[in-house]
Enzyme design. Structure first.
Site, PDB file in Angstrom:
ATOM      1  N   ALA A 253       1.011  -0.614  -4.071  1.00 21.11           N
ATOM      2  CA  ALA A 253       0.208  -1.812  -4.316  1.00 21.11           C
ATOM      3  C   ALA A 253       0.962  -2.685  -5.302  1.00 21.11           C
ATOM      4  CB  ALA A 253      -1.143  -1.412  -4.877  1.00 21.11           C
ATOM      5  N   LYS A 254       0.520  -3.947  -5.338  1.00 23.72           N
ATOM      6  CA  LYS A 254       1.196  -4.911  -6.220  1.00 23.72           C
ATOM      7  C   LYS A 254       1.214  -4.430  -7.669  1.00 23.72           C
ATOM      8  CE  LYS A 254       2.405  -8.225  -3.449  1.00 23.72           C
ATOM      9  NZ  LYS A 254       1.879  -9.116  -2.477  1.00 23.72           N
ATOM     10  N   ARG A 255       0.192  -3.637  -8.045  1.00 23.59           N
ATOM     11  CA  ARG A 255       0.121  -3.214  -9.458  1.00 23.59           C
ATOM     12  C   ARG A 255       1.094  -2.078  -9.795  1.00 23.59           C
ATOM     13  NH1 ARG A 255      -4.181  -1.802  -6.687  1.00 23.59           N
ATOM     14  NH2 ARG A 255      -4.472   0.409  -6.301  1.00 23.59           N
TER      15      ARG A 255
END
Ligand code: GLU
Length: 280
Positions: A253-255
């Site tokens: 995920a982007k995080r």
């Protein structure tokens, strides 16, 4: 000739999962002596940042990918999406919706007398259709007050288009069931397009013959297939690939800062090693 594309949204740094997706499209084109295009999906001004666009170029070049210039940036082509929306309007398959998110939830709850019974589609709660039956006068009156969301009347549009199918290289022939989503928003009040509309228009305008993307977007293709039929476009071939997962078994995920190409590069990994980590 086969034409593929990688179409990231510049909302963060690319991670290993996006590298896999980019390489998947790139290699699919290369194997068949085709063309690979890069497209920036930056219709959302709140979430997309110019520095992430530059970072995408940097990361993909580092992986030794190349693509023809100029790169299509969706934010520069709002006229194309407006024209497609106009075609849909002329066919009577879209309508303005004035409901707020809060109202939709309340209406859905009231319709079923129990919120947990409201209808869920592949993308979340299905719009209960409140604004579908407004009179022409009511619509005009409300539109005069300001812009609205535009929704696709999926039942009507589906009846107009007839049975629709598409082909996935990993799954074969698939029947499209766009009505499962309910009346999706096709152009937003704040941004006069949507993911569904701009991706369909661009794949057509760019002559994409093979759409490769993650299988999280598999069902979205049902809507794209319907839009293609309504807009008179050809249907490309599709290949929805599994999402690359991390060691914890979860998709990137982007995080996940540690899995960004930038972080991997900084930790001393070579492009060759990162390609291998992505399975290429
Ligand atoms: N822009 C979308 C994303 O970053 C991908 C769109 C597509 O491949 O159809 O998830």
């Amino acid at each position: 000739m086969i034409v593929t594309r990688f179409a990231p949204s510049p909302t963060g740094r690319l991670h290993l999962g996006s590298a896999f997706s980019a390489l998947f499209a790139y290699e699919a084109a290369r194997r068949e002596d085709g063309k690979f295009l890069l497209r920036i999906e930056d219709i959302d001004p709140l979430r997309c940042k110019p520095e992430f666009i530059d970072a995408i170029f940097e990361d993909l070049r580092w992986l030794s990918l190349d693509w023809p210039e100029p790169v299509r940036r969706q934010a520069e082509h709002m006229d194309d999406y407006a024209a497609a929306l106009e075609t849909l309007r002329a066919k009577g398959v879209v309508y303005p919706c004035f409901c707020t998110r809060k109202e939709i939830i309340a209406e859905a709850a009231e319709a079923s007398h129990a919120p947990h019974l409201s209808v869920h589609g592949p993308d979340g709660p299905v719009y209960p259709g409140t604004c579908r039956n407004l009179s022409a006068d009511e619509r005009a009156e409300k539109l005069a007050e300001g812009p609205a969301n535009w929704r696709l009347a999926v039942e009507k549009a589906g009846a107009l288009a007839g049975p629709l199918f598409w082909h996935d290289r990993a799954r074969g022939k698939i029947e499209a069931n766009p009505q499962d989503f309910g009346d999706v928003v096709i152009a937003r009040k704040d941004v006069p397009t949507s993911y569904h509309l701009s991706v369909t228009v661009d794949d057509h305008l760019q002559g994409i013959t093979l759409v490769t993307r993650g299988e999280d977007l598999l069902r979205a293709t049902d809507i794209h297939r319907l839009l293609q039929a309504l807009l008179g476009y050809e249907t490309p071939d599709y290949h929805h690939h599994p999402l690359l997962k991390g060691e914890d078994g979860k998709r990137f995920a982007k995080r996940d800062q540690a899995a960004t190409l930038q972080a991997l590069r900084a930790s001393g990994k070579t492009a060759e090693e990162v390609r291998r980590m992505a399975g290429f």
